[in-house]
Design an enzyme around this catalytic site. Structure first.
Site, PDB file in Angstrom:
ATOM      1  N   GLY A 159       0.818  -1.208   0.156  1.00 27.50           N
ATOM      2  CA  GLY A 159       0.174   0.043  -0.090  1.00 27.50           C
ATOM      3  C   GLY A 159       0.947   1.267   0.066  1.00 27.50           C
ATOM      4  N   ARG A 160       0.350   2.453   0.639  1.00 25.53           N
ATOM      5  CA  ARG A 160       1.030   3.737   0.542  1.00 25.53           C
ATOM      6  C   ARG A 160       2.569   3.546   1.174  1.00 25.53           C
ATOM      7  NH1 ARG A 160      -3.471   4.947   2.957  1.00 25.53           N
ATOM      8  NH2 ARG A 160      -4.910   6.212   1.639  1.00 25.53           N
ATOM      9  N   ILE A 161       2.383   2.822   2.324  1.00 26.89           N
ATOM     10  CA  ILE A 161       3.714   2.691   3.108  1.00 26.89           C
ATOM     11  C   ILE A 161       4.648   1.525   2.583  1.00 26.89           C
ATOM     12  CG2 ILE A 161       4.613   1.951   5.492  1.00 26.89           C
ATOM     13  CD1 ILE A 161       2.231   3.137   6.761  1.00 26.89           C
ATOM     14  N   ARG A 181      -2.546  -8.340  -1.610  1.00 29.05           N
ATOM     15  CA  ARG A 181      -3.764  -8.894  -2.013  1.00 29.05           C
ATOM     16  C   ARG A 181      -4.114  -8.870  -3.524  1.00 29.05           C
ATOM     17  NH1 ARG A 181      -8.362  -6.789   2.125  1.00 29.05           N
ATOM     18  NH2 ARG A 181      -6.949  -5.102   1.699  1.00 29.05           N
ATOM     19  N   THR A 241       7.208  -2.870  11.009  1.00 30.39           N
ATOM     20  CA  THR A 241       6.751  -1.332  11.510  1.00 30.39           C
ATOM     21  C   THR A 241       5.222  -1.390  11.464  1.00 30.39           C
ATOM     22  OG1 THR A 241       7.122  -0.240   9.172  1.00 30.39           O
ATOM     23  CG2 THR A 241       8.896   0.025  11.009  1.00 30.39           C
ATOM     24  N   ARG A 243       2.152  -3.661  12.596  1.00 31.48           N
ATOM     25  CA  ARG A 243       1.336  -4.501  13.699  1.00 31.48           C
ATOM     26  C   ARG A 243       1.837  -5.596  14.380  1.00 31.48           C
ATOM     27  NH1 ARG A 243      -0.127   0.154  14.102  1.00 31.48           N
ATOM     28  NH2 ARG A 243      -2.102   0.990  14.609  1.00 31.48           N
ATOM     29  N   GLU A 272       1.541  -5.389  23.090  1.00 27.43           N
ATOM     30  CA  GLU A 272       2.004  -3.758  23.399  1.00 27.43           C
ATOM     31  C   GLU A 272       1.234  -3.494  24.419  1.00 27.43           C
ATOM     32  OE1 GLU A 272       2.461  -1.016  20.336  1.00 27.43           O
ATOM     33  OE2 GLU A 272       3.231  -2.222  19.065  1.00 27.43           O
ATOM     34  N   HIS A 293       7.158   1.409  19.046  1.00 29.38           N
ATOM     35  CA  HIS A 293       6.176   1.896  18.298  1.00 29.38           C
ATOM     36  C   HIS A 293       6.343   3.415  17.939  1.00 29.38           C
ATOM     37  CE1 HIS A 293       1.548   1.286  17.388  1.00 29.38           C
ATOM     38  NE2 HIS A 293       2.237   2.240  16.515  1.00 29.38           N
ATOM     39  N   GLY A 295       6.984   4.608  14.588  1.00 29.34           N
ATOM     40  CA  GLY A 295       6.971   4.892  12.986  1.00 29.34           C
ATOM     41  C   GLY A 295       6.608   6.043  12.782  1.00 29.34           C
TER      42      GLY A 295
HETATM   43  C1  8YV Z   1      -0.018   5.943  15.502  1.00 23.32           C
HETATM   44  C2  8YV Z   1       0.241   3.865  13.949  1.00 23.32           C
HETATM   45  O1  8YV Z   1       1.132   6.454  16.309  1.00 23.32           O
HETATM   46  O2  8YV Z   1      -1.354   5.179  12.803  1.00 23.32           O
HETATM   47  C3  8YV Z   1      -1.075   4.072  12.976  1.00 23.32           C
HETATM   48  O3  8YV Z   1      -1.647   3.318  12.586  1.00 23.32           O
HETATM   49  O4  8YV Z   1       0.345   2.676  14.249  1.00 23.32           O
HETATM   50  C4  8YV Z   1       0.855   4.828  14.828  1.00 23.32           C
HETATM   51  O5  8YV Z   1       1.747   5.281  13.846  1.00 23.32           O
HETATM   52  C5  8YV Z   1      -0.971   5.385  16.266  1.00 23.32           C
HETATM   53  O6  8YV Z   1      -1.724   4.418  15.589  1.00 23.32           O
HETATM   54  C6  8YV Z   1      -1.649   6.390  16.850  1.00 23.32           C
HETATM   55  O7  8YV Z   1      -2.870   5.960  17.308  1.00 23.32           O
END
Ligand code: 8YV
Length: 331
Positions: A159-161, A181, A241, A243, A272, A293, A295
């Site tokens: 995806g984007r990331i 997918r 990075t 989940r 977490e 966490h 990212g």
């Molecule tokens: C956020 C993240 O800091 O945006 C996301 O999905 O995993 C993180 O970068 C966090 O979720 C903020 O709620």
């Protein structure tokens, strides 16, 4: 001016975001920044017109049941919504929004940082200087890592990331491979010189480095299962990075302990904020790089995320479809 819409924000947000929220809404801030416990979250769900949660709030079906009659929007501060039961919320007439797009580049930077840090032993090297023991000096065979250039990177989730990681990886001389997918467009594939694998198993078995960049959904829970992780080569590295839940963390620990893969870079964890003590030990031994966490943890990202939340709330309160609505079919 009296603001009528009660917006409850569960954690501290950047000052500029909180101030704007106070200007626009009857915004209730959390000045302590302590994560809300179940009772506090339920009380917020009861009282709010709009709830602004973060990844640290578990909003499952039972919590949605406890929502008050006025709650019509959960405007998540963050991209991932795996901590929210979106289907249960929608069934109760509560919309859910997220903040896509604004944390892409920062998360990709952190992914690239881990892709560099693990094979090049960045943290292990730094620790030798901080240990208090005198440094014996440079040696031709000491602190040797593995070269990035010419290796194959397999991106799980394009995806984007994932695409932003691929752009960076290409500049470092990595060959980009991916599993997704859906296959991405020819134009994107060509610009990244990316090789598509419809079979995740096939890709995993052939890569030097794996990067996990897909969201956590029911379909991706333990996508990297014990069986799939066992397909990785003994000299492979894995970086996550996205989940923690996407990887079977206990199985990953076993492989690392047995030396069946070379190392891991983890910004996210399955339970977490608890860090598996075995991962801590592996990190102390230099086999794993762990980050808390981080990212999207830049000032710019967090302000942009706040802006997105505000835009979603404004659109919703004005009777429009919020721009970043999440529906179960997207997950
Ligand atoms: C956020 C993240 O800091 O945006 C996301 O999905 O995993 C993180 O970068 C966090 O979720 C903020 O709620």
């Amino acid at each position: 001016m009296r603001r009528t819409h009660r917006v409850i924000i569960t954690r501290r947000l950047p000052d500029v975001v909180e101030t704007r929220m106070r200007e626009l809404f009857d915004a209730e801030l959390n000045m302590t920044d302590a994560p809300m416990d179940e009772a506090a979250l339920a009380a917020a769900m009861q009282a709010a017109d709009v709830l602004v949660p973060t990844v640290t709030d578990r909003i499952d079906a039972a919590m949605i049941e406890r929502a008050g009659p006025n709650l019509k929007l959960i405007a998540n501060f963050g991209n991932g919504v795996d901590h929210i039961d979106v289907a249960a919320a929608n069934a109760r007439g509560i919309h859910v929004t997220n903040t896509p797009g604004v944390l892409t580049e920062d998360t990709a930077d952190m992914t690239m940082a881990l892709i560099l840090a693990v094979p090049r032993r960045l943290v292990a090297g730094a620790r030798t200087l901080l240990s208090g023991e005198p440094w014996a000096g440079w040696s031709p065979t000491w602190m040797l890592g593995r070269r990035l250039g010419g290796k194959r990177l397999g991106i799980v989730g394009m995806g984007r990331i994932g695409q932003a990681v691929a752009r960076r990886a290409k500049a470092f001389g990595l060959a980009v491979h991916y599993h997704n997918r859906r296959r991405v467009s020819t134009a994107v594939e060509e610009s990244l010189e990316a090789t598509y694998w419809e079979s995740l198993d096939q890709m995993l078995a052939r890569m030097d480095i794996i990067s996990v960049n897909c969201p956590h959904t029911p379909a991706t829970y333990h996508l990297l299962s014990a069986r799939r992780l066992a397909l990785l080569r003994p000299d492979a590295f894995i970086v996550n990075t996205a989940r923690g839940e996407v990887i079977d963390e206990a199985a990953l620990v076993k492989l690392l302990e047995a030396g069946k893969i070379a190392g891991a870079g983890l910004d996210v964890f399955e339970h977490e904020p608890v860090l598996n003590p075995k991962l801590r030990r592996l990190a102390n031994e230099g086999k794993v790089v762990v980050l808390p966490h981080m990212g999207s943890a830049t000032v710019e990202s967090r302000i942009d995320m706040g802006d997105k939340v505000i835009m979603n709330i404004r659109a919703h309160l004005d009777g429009h479809q919020p721009p970043n609505r999440v529906v179960p079919a997207m997950l």
